[in-house]
Design a protein around this motif. Structure first.
Motif, short mmCIF file in Angstrom:
data_model
loop_
_atom_site.label_atom_id
_atom_site.label_comp_id
_atom_site.label_asym_id
_atom_site.label_seq_id
_atom_site.Cartn_x
_atom_site.Cartn_y
_atom_site.Cartn_z
N THR A 1 43.48 47.24 44.87
CA THR A 1 43.58 46.27 43.77
C THR A 1 42.24 45.57 43.59
O THR A 1 41.52 45.33 44.55
CB THR A 1 44.63 45.19 44.06
OG1 THR A 1 44.15 44.35 45.13
CG2 THR A 1 45.96 45.79 44.44
N GLY A 2 41.92 45.23 42.37
CA GLY A 2 40.71 44.45 42.10
C GLY A 2 40.10 44.82 40.76
O GLY A 2 39.95 46.01 40.45
N GLU B 1 37.12 44.36 40.01
CA GLU B 1 35.72 44.75 40.20
C GLU B 1 35.58 46.21 40.64
O GLU B 1 34.47 46.71 40.80
CB GLU B 1 35.07 43.84 41.25
CG GLU B 1 35.44 44.09 42.72
CD GLU B 1 36.80 43.53 43.15
OE1 GLU B 1 37.71 43.40 42.29
OE2 GLU B 1 36.98 43.26 44.34
N ASP C 1 43.75 43.44 38.69
CA ASP C 1 44.42 42.20 39.10
C ASP C 1 45.23 41.69 37.93
O ASP C 1 44.90 40.68 37.29
CB ASP C 1 43.39 41.15 39.54
CG ASP C 1 42.71 41.54 40.84
OD1 ASP C 1 43.41 42.00 41.76
OD2 ASP C 1 41.48 41.38 40.93
N GLY D 1 43.56 41.46 47.23
CA GLY D 1 44.53 40.67 46.49
C GLY D 1 45.55 39.90 47.32
O GLY D 1 46.50 39.37 46.76
N ASP E 1 44.31 34.87 45.62
CA ASP E 1 45.10 35.84 44.83
C ASP E 1 46.59 35.69 45.05
O ASP E 1 47.38 36.16 44.24
CB ASP E 1 44.76 37.27 45.25
CG ASP E 1 43.28 37.54 45.24
OD1 ASP E 1 42.71 37.53 44.14
OD2 ASP E 1 42.71 37.75 46.32
MG MG Z 1 40.60 41.36 44.92
#
Ligand code: MG
Ligand code: AMP
Length: 408
Positions: free
Chosen positions: A186-187, A189, A229, A253, A258
């Protein structure tokens, strides 16, 4: 660091193990395919191994009662016993049989004298004093006894077990169903590895370290890619994963920043707890139930992913795979040649390089210990395990180390 909000590694591991039971289901597979799988049933020896009492050495099969304990004994050689070609007669009084390693011990004989210790004179063999009853004899059933469990259910099958089952003539093996693990990163970026990075992006490396560790563990993989996210995308992926896997492994996350919307999301989908682990690297981790699957939410930092997987999740997955007992992961003592700053109250796993100097095992830190620095993980061959109770390490201190690899 060990305030009541922090969970010790041992408690986290125990909480997982208490919650988990092996997946149900088994299948029968050909012997070679059983490598890496977990035995579903005991393997019972269908006969003694070795099947016959036989010689451990090349030499002469004799009767101990014929031998003088104080002087040389002359025996008449009445035949030869070869591996796979037994001597069919009986060794009588003051007789011997020439015997090769692995050959069935002839009737009448009870002891083997190695050929280097005798003198041969025509059909006479001269035995020196000092022989012991039963020496150089391998007894029927001394390896595995007929009717006894040669291997127990729950055993993870390695090269020795495959060979042992072959020695019993076992061609098909009942193994537990393979664990099915869905995993994703997850992310916002994260970028896939097949295109140039945009500003602020990092390549999604966690999915590759997880792929590596899970593949070695021998589970079925469902790679669900990268998820932004975004609560809706996450919910879709979690639902999808829980519908097709026993386990969901995620990275990123789960840290404080998060956690809130994931908390809300997982509360709707199941029952997930968010932990702050008393560990470095690592710290945040989630565990619980999402639909029909167990969720392990690992931190995002690449080294933290590996450490939490290896120190906490691995045993949980082995339990789900039916492994019983769980393997001990040994710790060894080594002299630390690096200074290590250590926070008292927290368990830390700096990575190190174990080396031998003048016969002493020593360990040095393998490089930058940042929790995102994979290069120092790659150049390491062990963790230095610093327990909660310890302080800073100074060069010359003896520390516990945990090697990454075993013998095979
Ligand atoms: Mg993250
Ligand atoms: P997070 O736990 O999501 O806050 O992530 C912590 C750090 O790990 C951030 O610097 C992320 O960019 C990095 N990170 C998270 N996921 C991955 C990934 N799949 N591959 C490489 N780095 C990651």
């Amino acid at each position: 660091m060990s305030g009541k909000n922090y969970m010790n590694v041992a408690d986290a591991r125990q909480t997982l193990l208490d919650a988990l039971a092996p997946v149900s289901g088994w299948q029968s597979v050909p012997l070679r395919d059983a490598l890496g799988r977990v035995l579903f049933r005991d393997v019972i020896a269908p006969f003694d191994v070795p099947a016959h009492t036989n010689s451990a050495m090349d030499g002469y099969a004799v009767r101990i009662d014929d031998l003088s304990p104080v002087s040389e004994t002359r025996l008449t050689v009445v035949g030869t016993a070869l591996a796979g070609n037994a001597f069919s007669g009986v060794v009588g009084k003051e007789q011997a049989v020439r015997i090769m390693t692995g050959a069935v011990l002839p009737h009448g004989a009870d002891t083997v004298v190695v050929q280097e210790r005798v003198r041969v004179d025509g059909d006479i063999v001269v035995i020196p004093p000092g022989q012991e009853a039963g020496q150089n004899v391998r007894y029927a059933g001394e390896d595995l006894a007929h009717g006894k469990a040669a291997l127990n259910a729950g055993k993870r099958i390695g090269p020795a077990e495959v060979g042992l089952m072959a020695s019993l003539g076992v061609g098909e093996v009942a193994v537990r169903r393979r664990l099915r693990v869905a995993f994703f990163s997850t992310g916002d970026e994260l970028a896939p590895i097949n295109r140039p990075l945009g500003p602020g992006e990092v390549y999604d490396s966690n999915r590759y370290t997880l792929f590596g560790m899970l593949t070695r563990l021998g589970v079925d993989l469902v790679d669900m890619g990268m998820v932004r996210d975004d609560p809706e995308a996450l919910e879709r992926t979690l639902r999808d994963a829980s519908g097709q896997a026993d386990v969901i492994l995620t990275s990123g996350g789960v840290s404080v920043g998060d956690a809130d919307y994931i908390r809300e999301l997982t509360a709707r989908l199941g029952d997930v707890k968010f932990w702050k682990l008393n560990i470095k690297p690592g710290r945040p981790m989630a565990f619980g139930r999402v639909g029909g699957a167990w969720l392990f939410g690992l931190p995002g930092n690449p080294v933290a992913v590996m450490v939490t997987f290896q120190q906490i999740v691995l045993d949980a997955l082995l339990r789900l795979m039916g492994c019983d007992p769980l393997p001990d992961r040994p710790l060894f003592k080594a002299v630390c040649v690096s200074a290590i700053e250590k926070t008292r109250g927290r368990r830390e796993y700096p990575r190190g390089t174990l080396f031998n100097e003048d016969g002493t095992w020593k360990v040095r830190l393998s490089g930058n210990q940042g929790s995102g620095i994979l290069s120092s993980m790659s150049s390491a061959n062990c963790f230095v395990v610093l327990p909660e109770t310890g302080d800073d390490i100074v060069p010359g201190d003896v520390v516990d180390v945990q090697p990454f690899e075993g013998v095979i």
